[in-house]
Design an enzyme around this catalytic site. Structure first.
Site, PDB file in Angstrom:
ATOM      1  N   GLY A  28       2.616   3.778   1.422  1.00  0.00           N
ATOM      2  CA  GLY A  28       3.160   4.055   2.752  1.00  0.00           C
ATOM      3  C   GLY A  28       3.679   5.471   2.899  1.00  0.00           C
ATOM      4  CG  ASP A  75       5.297  -3.632  -4.905  1.00  0.00           C
ATOM      5  OD1 ASP A  75       5.898  -4.693  -5.141  1.00  0.00           O
ATOM      6  OD2 ASP A  75       5.834  -2.654  -4.342  1.00  0.00           O
ATOM      7  N   GLY A 104       0.825  -1.212   0.000  1.00  0.00           N
ATOM      8  CA  GLY A 104       0.000   0.000   0.000  1.00  0.00           C
ATOM      9  C   GLY A 104       0.852   1.252   0.000  1.00  0.00           C
TER      10      GLY A 104
HETATM   11  P1  AMP Z   1       9.030   0.814  -3.234  1.00  0.00           P
HETATM   12  O1  AMP Z   1      10.228  -0.009  -2.963  1.00  0.00           O
HETATM   13  O2  AMP Z   1       9.302   2.286  -3.362  1.00  0.00           O
HETATM   14  O3  AMP Z   1       8.208   0.316  -4.364  1.00  0.00           O
HETATM   15  O4  AMP Z   1       8.130   0.723  -1.934  1.00  0.00           O
HETATM   16  C1  AMP Z   1       7.677  -0.477  -1.404  1.00  0.00           C
HETATM   17  C2  AMP Z   1       6.723  -0.219  -0.266  1.00  0.00           C
HETATM   18  O5  AMP Z   1       7.386   0.477   0.786  1.00  0.00           O
HETATM   19  C3  AMP Z   1       5.513   0.631  -0.626  1.00  0.00           C
HETATM   20  O6  AMP Z   1       4.436   0.136   0.108  1.00  0.00           O
HETATM   21  C4  AMP Z   1       5.914   2.007  -0.152  1.00  0.00           C
HETATM   22  O7  AMP Z   1       4.805   2.821   0.121  1.00  0.00           O
HETATM   23  C5  AMP Z   1       6.693   1.674   1.105  1.00  0.00           C
HETATM   24  N1  AMP Z   1       7.666   2.712   1.462  1.00  0.00           N
HETATM   25  C6  AMP Z   1       8.806   3.023   0.823  1.00  0.00           C
HETATM   26  N2  AMP Z   1       9.456   4.013   1.444  1.00  0.00           N
HETATM   27  C7  AMP Z   1       8.718   4.352   2.532  1.00  0.00           C
HETATM   28  C8  AMP Z   1       8.842   5.312   3.582  1.00  0.00           C
HETATM   29  N3  AMP Z   1       9.888   6.122   3.671  1.00  0.00           N
HETATM   30  N4  AMP Z   1       7.873   5.362   4.495  1.00  0.00           N
HETATM   31  C9  AMP Z   1       6.814   4.533   4.445  1.00  0.00           C
HETATM   32  N5  AMP Z   1       6.634   3.631   3.499  1.00  0.00           N
HETATM   33  C10 AMP Z   1       7.572   3.522   2.540  1.00  0.00           C
HETATM   34 MG    MG Z   2       6.632   0.843  -5.187  1.00  0.00          MG
END
Ligand code: AMP
Ligand code: MG
Length: 488
Positions: free
Chosen positions: A88, A248, A86
């Site tokens: 985040g 995702d 989701g």
């Molecule tokens: P990503 O690797 O950017 O595709 O992110 C994978 C998951 O981690 C997703 O659910 C993002 O919303 C969450 N996410 C990445 N960075 C953060 C952050 N700094 N704070 C909260 N959630 C994060």
């Molecule tokens: Mg992502």
């Protein structure tokens, strides 16, 4: 200024998202506004750059008509199933209908914690925000489907990633933020009604012509397979490595999404990996087509409950459609390679011709972008010398160049037309890692000039820009970037 937000996603059932506003920040400041994109979206760039506009871009003010939400999704990360991911750290403000009548999401990335944040702080920092800005806008200029970057703001707050960093927020624009992982989220919960509502939403939004189909969900699967085949073929043909092709991070609309540790290759090698977290090389350049196929199998599996009342029949349909991926990919990849080589007709041994060049490039560690661009010059000069210069030991290239010369001579295309077309298939400028890193480092020190210059040059990647030769040059050994980071 009022923005005509529409919120079709927020009209979907409650389990699709959590309603919440962005978390306000201390002292927002505009770093960059994409005025051309603002115009395309029908937004007033002057207002966006005004204090009130910046308040919105920073999440301090929710504009009238917006219904901010964090979207729910799941996904396979590096092959491991994660039932709940989701948004985040991203908040979808809403959708606008652009000047072409296309619906576009406007999302703030780095907008604070949400119920999906898990251990994260919900924030982003300037480096990765500007990185996504540069690379996504470069991709758009290259003609590759991508989410766009409307704005970058700093927050006046500190974010901690190994050390203190300036907090920032990216305003991301997408045809939608629905991912393979969004479908997986509902499929894994056995929520077939939600799955159907999601599929209907996506069809209405991206494939409205399927509405009357007798097999809409099968057709949707086929569309997504085709979009991803075309997209990944384009990545391969510009040397782009996404770096985190988790399910995702795969868009149903077929856009490149979630720029993290992505990179453009300098020296060509199929096994190239830059991402610091991709230890096994799962998302290496040469694996991207296979991974896309794997991700699409996950998508198909999620759709199974919609494909047929009979489970076995549904699985057979899913399998049949997913199995078309390699053919679609090969066609798109090869059509792109043929254009890169200046071939407008299709001959039987073209495939071998293209593969043998790539093989010679890999063995020589030739620069991916510059070798193809030099082939364009070679075609223009009717002399292989510019491309030959890309190979330290040109033995294999010489043999190949002779085959290529004979192959070109067998075509009716006028050389001037060929060169014009090759120029549009072989960019002179891509966001090279070392130049991106240098621009980000300068920006963190408050100097935005290298960032602005890079953006301007990358906005016209197919034009010769003699004043920017330094940005086309591969890194010197001491400039080489070995690893890229997601910066989350
Ligand atoms: P990503 O690797 O950017 O595709 O992110 C994978 C998951 O981690 C997703 O659910 C993002 O919303 C969450 N996410 C990445 N960075 C953060 C952050 N700094 N704070 C909260 N959630 C994060
Ligand atoms: Mg992502």
């Amino acid at each position: 200024m009022t923005i005509a937000f529409e919120n079709t996603y927020a009209r979907l059932p409650g389990q699709f998202y959590v309603k919440l506003p962005p978390t306000p920040v201390a002292t927002p400041e505009l770093v960059k506004l994409n005025t051309a994109l603002a115009g395309e979206l029908g937004l007033d760039a002057n207002w966006l750059a005004s204090p009130a506009g910046v308040e919105m871009l920073a999440g301090n003010a929710v504009p009238d008509g917006a219904e901010p939400i964090a979207m729910a999704y799941a996904g396979h990360q590096f092959g491991n199933w994660v039932p709940q991911l989701g948004d985040g750290r991203a908040i979808l403000l809403g959708e606008v209908v652009d000047r072409h009548g296309e619906r576009r999401d406007i999302q703030l990335k780095g907008a604070g914690r949400t119920p999906f944040s898990r251990m994260g702080d919900g924030r982003a920092w300037l480096g990765p925000v500007l990185r996504e800005y540069i690379v996504s806008e470069a991709m758009a200029a290259l003609g590759i489907a991508t989410t766009r970057s409307l704005a970058a703001v700093t927050t006046g707050e500190t974010v901690y990633r190994e050390r203190a960093r300036p907090g920032a927020i990216l305003t991301r624009v997408a045809r939608s933020h629905v991912r393979v992982g969004t479908f997986q989220f509902f499929a894994a919960r056995g929520d077939v009604e939600a799955l159907r509502a999601l599929a209907e939403h996506v069809i209405a939004r991206h494939d409205p012509d399927l509405t009357g189909s007798a097999t809409p969900y099968r057709d949707l699967l086929q569309r997504v397979v085709r979009r991803q085949a075309a997209l990944v073929a384009q990545w391969q043909n510009v040397g782009f490595i996404h770096g985190v092709m988790n399910t995702d991070n795969m868009s149903i609309a077929g856009e490149t999404i979630d720029y993290g540790p992505c990179a453009f290759m300098d020296r060509f090698h199929p096994g190239q990996v830059y991402s610091s977290v991709d230890h096994g090389g799962r998302y290496a350049y040469g694996n991207q087509p296979r991974v896309a196929h794997w991700n699409l199998a996950c998508f198909a599996q999620a759709l199974v409950p919609l494909l047929d009342a009979d489970d076995d029949a549904a699985v057979a349909v899913a399998q049949e459609v997913v199995d078309t991926f390699p053919t679609h990919f090969a066609e798109a990849h090869f059509a792109g390679l043929r254009a890169k080589l200046g071939l407008s007709e299709a001959h039987d041994d073209d495939d071998a011709l293209a593969r043998d060049l790539l093989q010679a490039m890999a063995e020589a560690g030739a620069d991916f972008t510059n070798t193809f661009r030099a082939l364009t010059e070679a075609a223009a000069a009717d002399d292989p010398a510019p491309a030959r210069a890309q190979f330290e030991d040109p033995t294999a290239f010489d043999e190949w160049a002779e085959r290529w010369r004979r192959r070109l001579a067998a075509e009716a295309t006028a050389p001037a037309d060929r060169v014009r077309e090759m120029r549009c298939a072989n960019p002179a400028f891509v966001p090279r890692n070392h130049r991106v890193e240098a621009a980000l480092a300068a920006a963190e020190e408050g100097d935005l000039a290298p960032f602005e210059r890079l953006l301007a040059v990358l906005g016209r990647p197919f034009d010769d820009q003699p004043g920017a030769a330094d940005l086309a040059a591969p890194p010197r050994p001491d400039e080489e970037v070995e690893a890229t980071f997601c910066g989350t």
